[in-house]
Design a protein around this motif. Structure first.
Motif, PDB file in Angstrom:
ATOM      1  N   THR A 817       1.131  -1.279   0.078  1.00 19.66           N
ATOM      2  CA  THR A 817       0.023   0.028   0.092  1.00 19.66           C
ATOM      3  C   THR A 817       0.779   1.078   0.062  1.00 19.66           C
ATOM      4  N   VAL A 818       1.944   1.129  -0.710  1.00 23.58           N
ATOM      5  CA  VAL A 818       2.731   2.255  -0.866  1.00 23.58           C
ATOM      6  C   VAL A 818       2.826   3.078  -2.126  1.00 23.58           C
ATOM      7  N   GLY A 819       1.922   2.960  -3.049  1.00 23.66           N
ATOM      8  CA  GLY A 819       1.671   3.140  -4.137  1.00 23.66           C
ATOM      9  C   GLY A 819       1.076   4.622  -4.244  1.00 23.66           C
ATOM     10  N   PRO A 820       1.210   5.479  -5.322  1.00 29.00           N
ATOM     11  CA  PRO A 820       0.494   6.687  -5.290  1.00 29.00           C
ATOM     12  C   PRO A 820      -1.035   6.736  -4.901  1.00 29.00           C
ATOM     13  N   VAL A 821      -1.604   7.867  -4.459  1.00 28.22           N
ATOM     14  CA  VAL A 821      -3.079   7.791  -3.962  1.00 28.22           C
ATOM     15  C   VAL A 821      -3.624   8.836  -4.724  1.00 28.22           C
ATOM     16  N   MET A 822      -5.068   8.341  -4.924  1.00 25.67           N
ATOM     17  CA  MET A 822      -5.994   9.327  -5.556  1.00 25.67           C
ATOM     18  C   MET A 822      -7.456   8.832  -5.361  1.00 25.67           C
ATOM     19  N   LYS A 823      -8.252   9.621  -4.636  1.00 22.02           N
ATOM     20  CA  LYS A 823      -9.692   9.279  -4.280  1.00 22.02           C
ATOM     21  C   LYS A 823     -10.497   8.724  -5.419  1.00 22.02           C
ATOM     22  N   MET A 824     -11.048   7.257  -5.465  1.00 20.24           N
ATOM     23  CA  MET A 824     -11.689   6.942  -6.517  1.00 20.24           C
ATOM     24  C   MET A 824     -13.075   7.003  -6.042  1.00 20.24           C
ATOM     25  N   ASP A 825     -14.098   6.748  -7.262  1.00 18.31           N
ATOM     26  CA  ASP A 825     -15.336   6.385  -6.888  1.00 18.31           C
ATOM     27  C   ASP A 825     -15.944   5.193  -7.532  1.00 18.31           C
ATOM     28  N   PRO A 826     -16.280   4.190  -6.902  1.00 19.31           N
ATOM     29  CA  PRO A 826     -16.203   3.852  -5.554  1.00 19.31           C
ATOM     30  C   PRO A 826     -14.928   3.936  -4.910  1.00 19.31           C
ATOM     31  N   LEU A 827     -14.809   4.052  -3.607  1.00 25.37           N
ATOM     32  CA  LEU A 827     -13.625   4.317  -2.814  1.00 25.37           C
ATOM     33  C   LEU A 827     -12.616   3.158  -3.057  1.00 25.37           C
ATOM     34  N   ASN A 828     -13.293   1.873  -3.240  1.00 28.10           N
ATOM     35  CA  ASN A 828     -12.390   0.600  -3.369  1.00 28.10           C
ATOM     36  C   ASN A 828     -12.363   0.205  -4.964  1.00 28.10           C
ATOM     37  N   ASN A 829     -12.440   1.063  -5.781  1.00 32.74           N
ATOM     38  CA  ASN A 829     -12.252   0.779  -7.162  1.00 32.74           C
ATOM     39  C   ASN A 829     -10.819   0.764  -7.533  1.00 32.74           C
ATOM     40  N   LEU A 830     -10.405  -0.297  -8.522  1.00 41.22           N
ATOM     41  CA  LEU A 830      -9.168  -0.429  -8.626  1.00 41.22           C
ATOM     42  C   LEU A 830      -8.956  -0.404 -10.334  1.00 41.22           C
ATOM     43  N   GLN A 831      -8.154   0.204 -10.899  1.00 40.83           N
ATOM     44  CA  GLN A 831      -8.044   0.161 -12.390  1.00 40.83           C
ATOM     45  C   GLN A 831      -6.908  -0.360 -12.849  1.00 40.83           C
ATOM     46  N   VAL A 832      -6.928  -1.524 -13.628  1.00 42.99           N
ATOM     47  CA  VAL A 832      -5.686  -2.317 -13.559  1.00 42.99           C
ATOM     48  C   VAL A 832      -5.305  -2.523 -15.334  1.00 42.99           C
ATOM     49  N   ALA A 833      -4.248  -2.475 -15.716  1.00 49.50           N
ATOM     50  CA  ALA A 833      -3.638  -2.611 -17.128  1.00 49.50           C
ATOM     51  C   ALA A 833      -2.918  -4.064 -17.045  1.00 49.50           C
ATOM     52  N   VAL A 834      -3.069  -4.913 -17.701  1.00 49.15           N
ATOM     53  CA  VAL A 834      -2.507  -6.242 -18.075  1.00 49.15           C
ATOM     54  C   VAL A 834      -1.866  -6.386 -19.496  1.00 49.15           C
ATOM     55  N   LYS A 835      -0.516  -6.543 -19.510  1.00 46.69           N
ATOM     56  CA  LYS A 835      -0.130  -6.573 -21.057  1.00 46.69           C
ATOM     57  C   LYS A 835       0.508  -7.980 -21.209  1.00 46.69           C
ATOM     58  N   ASN A 836       0.353  -8.373 -22.608  1.00 48.60           N
ATOM     59  CA  ASN A 836       1.119  -9.728 -22.953  1.00 48.60           C
ATOM     60  C   ASN A 836       1.518  -9.467 -24.544  1.00 48.60           C
ATOM     61  N   ASN A 837       2.035 -10.659 -24.813  1.00 46.43           N
ATOM     62  CA  ASN A 837       2.678 -10.358 -26.281  1.00 46.43           C
ATOM     63  C   ASN A 837       1.514  -9.962 -27.490  1.00 46.43           C
ATOM     64  N   ILE A 838       0.266  -9.935 -27.205  1.00 48.52           N
ATOM     65  CA  ILE A 838      -0.569  -9.677 -27.977  1.00 48.52           C
ATOM     66  C   ILE A 838      -1.067  -8.234 -27.958  1.00 48.52           C
ATOM     67  N   ASP A 839      -1.163  -7.934 -26.913  1.00 53.59           N
ATOM     68  CA  ASP A 839      -1.933  -6.425 -26.511  1.00 53.59           C
ATOM     69  C   ASP A 839      -1.779  -6.015 -25.027  1.00 53.59           C
ATOM     70  N   VAL A 840      -2.194  -4.779 -24.740  1.00 52.39           N
ATOM     71  CA  VAL A 840      -2.453  -4.274 -23.534  1.00 52.39           C
ATOM     72  C   VAL A 840      -4.020  -4.324 -23.078  1.00 52.39           C
ATOM     73  N   PHE A 841      -4.387  -4.585 -22.121  1.00 56.58           N
ATOM     74  CA  PHE A 841      -5.900  -4.670 -21.773  1.00 56.58           C
ATOM     75  C   PHE A 841      -6.219  -4.194 -20.394  1.00 56.58           C
ATOM     76  N   TYR A 842      -7.519  -3.414 -20.408  1.00 56.36           N
ATOM     77  CA  TYR A 842      -7.751  -2.562 -19.280  1.00 56.36           C
ATOM     78  C   TYR A 842      -9.001  -3.184 -18.797  1.00 56.36           C
ATOM     79  N   PHE A 843      -9.072  -3.144 -17.428  1.00 53.92           N
ATOM     80  CA  PHE A 843     -10.188  -3.318 -16.657  1.00 53.92           C
ATOM     81  C   PHE A 843     -10.126  -2.850 -15.411  1.00 53.92           C
ATOM     82  N   SER A 844     -11.456  -2.988 -14.775  1.00 56.53           N
ATOM     83  CA  SER A 844     -11.527  -2.526 -13.423  1.00 56.53           C
ATOM     84  C   SER A 844     -12.214  -3.239 -12.440  1.00 56.53           C
TER      85      SER A 844
END
Length: 964
Positions: A817-844
């Motif tokens: 829990t030492v990463g950069p902080v920004m208030k999200m809505d909802p509070l417990n929302n997490l935005q993730v990017a996953v990369k592989n050899n095909i592309d970069v994919f985003y989900f929350s």
């Protein structure tokens, strides 16, 4: 303010109502300006008229504070009426104009030395009502003089003023020695001064419970009793309430006080009567039962209580609530007065229900015939609630007075013949209880009950009837058909009925195995496979296992002889009853709750107990404290305070002591697992067919349950009963089931499902990566966007081998829990990017906030109490958790597994209250009060936090942990 208003109304110079109305008429444009001119007029009458107009404007809510200096100038007058009006204005506006109010100080000082005692008293009364710190220090000298004034009216007014001043500035009152002067006033020659001094000291003592201000001794008590005879009624109440706090040295002193208080029982004011009853009830505890005077006192207590019942309904209700307590403590006082509790046709419903309750408490062999005749009459009334209670009362009479049971049953049967639906249903519920109290005695009535089966539509009545059919299945030829008729709408029934139906059919099967095998298979399947209710499912699985592994044991468990039910199940718990007896005549005796349960604020609440039981030597030991030194000296447990919310509570050690060994050693013994005789190994063993004849007849469980039981052992019955971590141990942190975060459609064939978990203090993101594409996937990497709590990967995403088509792989990613902080809505929302050899994919995705609850989130008790008080009530949020079928201990256990720690627990009126703390990874503390009512599946959780925006997420975690 009321006191002033009444004084003004009493004052004849103020004029009649007709003439006063002119002051309230709407005024012209330059109203304030005109009033200002009139207030400064030289003519006394004009000045007085102007002040009356100002007071009238103030009364209807207009702001006339601009006239403050002009009104204050009018204080210099000999006219008592005008002075009263100015003082009234001053009290209202002094707080908003403190600097101006200082102008009035000289007049106060001067008025306190006026030859007229009414003006001296008026000045000192007003001084006490002006709550301005700047002024209070100037008022000490005038108050000191008034406390020693030659006129008793001034002294009694000054005594009350000390209490008011103490509320504004306690330290000042103590430094100036006013408390000692108040104590001296208890010896005053005038009874009203004594009464007001006692009232003031009691008020101050309430806010300082340990100050011992009212140092009551035999000499002081004697002075109070002497003053008692000559006081006004309210003065008598103050003195009686003070006497109730005194503990006599011996039975002789106790008898002497009772003899001098007894004449108050014939007072016209009901409040005086109840205060006298309170004193006598307390001091009777110290009188030997064989004493002649004890019997005399019992006889003297009955008539005043009976007289209270001839008052108007509201007073009757208060009297009845108090009598209810008295009867529970000493039923002999009113045992010959049953008739006064008979219901009148024009009594309001609340009085009727209360009378009914007391009738049952007083029912005995001597008067049961009278009582039953009355109750039968009530059961034909038109008021549905009253009729229901009357029918229940008949059942309670049967259980309480054995000799009357037969008569009660025949009365109930007569009522069933009326075919009035709600009467029939209540009668069946109470007959079930009669069967439980007197087994094998009245079963001949079962046939009559079965005739009414179709008319039952209330869950409690249906459950009662099902219990009767199951319990006496061997006597009912068509028991299987009756139970099968209930089974048709199994999923539409309430939980209460479903549980009862499950047990009844298992009982029927154990009594008639050959005829009902199909029926029991059907109900077990419905309970285990098709039900979402964990209680029902667990009970179904237990029966299933019992029947399939050891039918003999099943018979011993399910058909075991049951203990008889007790006579009085609704009596108030003894320590609470003792406290309520000490509060007779107050709201606590009407609510039947201690003051701490409904009085808010910072005042410490002293718990009162009756003197006879105070020295009984019962010590309250926590199960965990053993015989630690000093435990026996602890005061007995009373219902803890809610005034200081958790005050006494925090002294009780309710959690296991800290141990140096591993956590697995705390909690209940593991032997508790061996519930069914064969231990966990035999429960999870493969042989489910059973060996006896009955087991063979029962056969193997159907396909679906068999599959669930023959799953890998780690997911077997231990998971069903949460035995994986040992019975009674804190369970592991709750981890939600995996959900699909990135569907294959959006991930070009890559599907990611996952969840979050906290294991050994480390937050983990657990994912299943599935390749639904036609090509191999490699070079995986992951990154998080800024989020509310600074969640970030603690290392790279470890996918060590290429992910082939149609292959899945489990991946665990540790987080910090030492990463950069920004208030999200909802509070417990997490935005993730996953990369592989095909592309970069985003989900929350959303993580449960319980992942952030740290292991050191258990607050010290005193710190908890101070923090709770410190956090503003505006930051308190209340939520409800529905359909939660757990005991308070099980709930506490589950929550502790997710680092929600129980600091203390108490029980009031069958409701358990858990006080809990938890700490988030960013240092935010959340305090909670969890209320669990026995038999009620709805829990209430109150959360307090300095950052109230987290409360909703914390509540969601509570709900998730408790319901899974």
């Amino acid at each position: 303010m009321q006191e002033w208003a009444s004084q003004l109304c009493e004052n004849r110079q103020f004029g009649s109502k007709m003439t006063d109305s002119k002051y309230f008429t709407t005024t012209k444009k330059g109203e304030i300006f005109e009033l200002k001119a009139e207030l400064n007029s030289d003519k006394k009458e004009k000045k007085k008229e102007a002040v009356k107009k100002v007071i009238a404007s103030m009364t209807v809510g207009k702001d006339v504070s601009a006239l403050f200096p002009d009104v204050v100038n009018c204080m210099q007058t000999d006219n008592l009426e005008l002075k009263k009006l100015v003082y009234l204005y001053l009290m209202n506006y002094a707080k908003s104009q403190p600097d101006m109010a200082i102008m009035a100080v000289n007049t106060f000082v001067k008025d306190c030395e006026d030859p007229n005692p009414l003006i001296r008293a008026l000045a000192v009364r007003t001084m006490g009502c002006i709550r301005v710190d700047k002024i209070t220090e100037y008022l000490c000298e005038p108050l000191r003089k008034c406390l020693k004034d030659e006129d008793p009216y001034v002294r009694k007014t000054a005594a009350v003023c000390v209490a008011k001043l103490h509320d504004i500035n306690a330290q000042l009152v103590e430094d100036q020695g006013f408390l000692d002067t108040l104590k001296d006033l208890i010896s005053d020659s005038n009874p009203m001064v004594v009464a007001n001094a006692v009232a003031a000291l009691s008020e101050i003592a309430e806010s300082h419970p340990n100050s011992n201000l009212l140092d009551l001794n035999p000499q002081t008590i004697n002075k109070l009793l002497t003053a008692l005879n000559e006081c006004t009624e309210w003065g008598q109440i103050f003195i009686l309430d003070c006497l109730a706090n005194y503990t006599p040295r011996d039975d002789r002193e106790s008898q002497s006080i009772c003899e001098r208080v007894t004449p108050r029982l014939s007072h016209a004011n009901s409040a005086v009567v109840l205060s006298a009853v309170k004193v006598l009830m307390k001091f009777m505890e110290m009188l030997p039962k064989d004493l002649d005077y004890y019997g005399t006192l019992l006889k003297k207590l009955a008539p005043p209580l009976v007289t209270l019942l001839s008052a108007e309904p509201e007073l009757q209700y208060v009297a009845l609530r108090n009598i209810n307590l008295i009867v529970q403590r000493r039923p002999e006082i009113l045992k010959h007065e049953m008739k006064v509790f008979f219901v009148k046709y024009n009594d309001p419903i609340y009085v009727k229900l209360e009378k009914l309750d007391i009738m049952i408490r007083l029912a005995s062999q001597a008067n049961i015939a009278q009582v039953l005749a009355e109750l039968k009459e009530y059961a034909t009334e038109v008021d549905v609630d009253f009729v229901r209670k009357a029918v229940r009362a008949i059942g309670r009479c049967a259980i309480k007075v054995e000799q009357s049971a037969e008569r009660c049953v025949s009365t109930l049967l007569d009522l069933i013949q009326t075919k009035v639906n709600y009467v029939v249903q209540e009668a069946i519920v109470v007959i079930k209880d009669i069967f439980r109290k007197y087994p094998n005695k009245y079963e001949s009535v079962i046939a009559t009950l079965c005739e009414n089966l179709d008319s039952l539509d209330e869950p409690e009545a249906r459950a009662a009837m099902i219990w009767i059919v199951g319990e006496y299945a061997e006597r009912i030829d068509n028991a299987d058909e009756l139970l099968e008729s209930f089974l048709e709408g199994f999923h539409d029934e309430s939980t209460q009925v479903q549980l009862q139906l499950l047990t009844a059919i298992v009982k029927l099967f154990l009594k008639k195995p050959t005829e009902t095998q199909e029926l029991v298979q059907q109900v077990l399947s419905l309970a285990t496979q098709d039900s979402d209710n964990p209680d029902l499912r667990d009970r179904g699985y237990i029966y299933w296992r019992l029947l399939s592994t050891d039918p003999v044991a099943a018979k011993e468990v399910v058909l075991a002889e049951k203990p008889l039910i007790s006579e009085e199940t609704d009596l108030i718990e003894p320590t609470l009853l003792e406290e309520l007896i000490c509060h007779i005549g107050t709201l606590a005796s009407v609510y039947h709750k201690p003051p701490s349960a409904f009085v808010e604020g910072s005042r410490g609440v002293q718990h009162k107990r009756l003197p006879g039981s105070a020295g009984s030597g019962e010590s309250v030991e926590s199960p965990d404290t053993g015989s630690a030194a000093g435990v026996s000296d602890a005061p007995p447990a009373v219902i803890p305070s809610q005034g200081d919310l958790l005050g006494d509570l925090l002294n009780l050690d309710l959690t296991p002591p800290a141990t140096t060994g591993p956590p697995a050693t705390s909690g209940m013994q593991l032997g508790a697992m061996d519930l069914l005789g064969g231990g966990l190994d035999s429960l999870l063993g493969g042989d489910l067919g059973g060996s006896s004849a009955m087991g063979a007849g029962f056969g193997a469980p159907p396909a679906a349950p068999a599959a669930s039981f023959s799953a890998p052992v780690s997911g077997g019955l231990d998971d069903l009963f949460d035995l994986g971590a040992g019975v009674g141990m804190p369970m592991g942190a709750y981890s939600p089931p995996k959900t699909v975060w990135l569907p294959a459609m959006k991930g070009k064939g890559l599907e990611i499902s996952g969840t979050f978990a906290r294991r050994a203090g480390v937050i983990q993101m657990e994912m299943t990566l599935t390749n639904k594409a036609m090509s191999v996937m490699t070079d995986f990497a992951i990154q998080f966007n800024r989020n509310s709590f600074g969640l970030a990967p603690a290392g790279p995403l470890q996918v060590l081998t290429p992910l082939s088509p149609n292959q899945s792989i489990e991946v665990t990613l540790p987080l910090n829990t030492v990463g950069p902080v920004m208030k999200m809505d909802p509070l417990n929302n997490l935005q993730v990017a996953v990369k592989n050899n095909i592309d970069v994919f985003y989900f929350s995705c959303q993580y449960p906030i319980s992942m952030l609850f740290v292991e050191d989130g258990k607050m010290e008790r005193q710190v908890f109490l101070a923090t709770w008080k410190d956090i503003s009530n505006d930051n308190e949020a209340q939520f409800q958790i529905k359909d939660c079928h757990l005991s308070s201990d099980a709930a506490s256990n589950k929550l502790q597994g997710s680092n929600i720690f129980t600091i203390a627990k108490r029980t009031v009126d069958g409701q358990d209250m858990l006080y809990q703390s938890t700490k988030l990874s960013n240092g935010i503390w959340v305090l909670a009060e969890l209320r669990v009512q026995t038999g009620n599946p709805t829990f209430t959780v109150c959360l307090k936090c300095r950052a109230p925006e987290v409360s909703q997420c914390v509540f969601q975690s509570y709900e998730a942990v408790l319901k899974n």
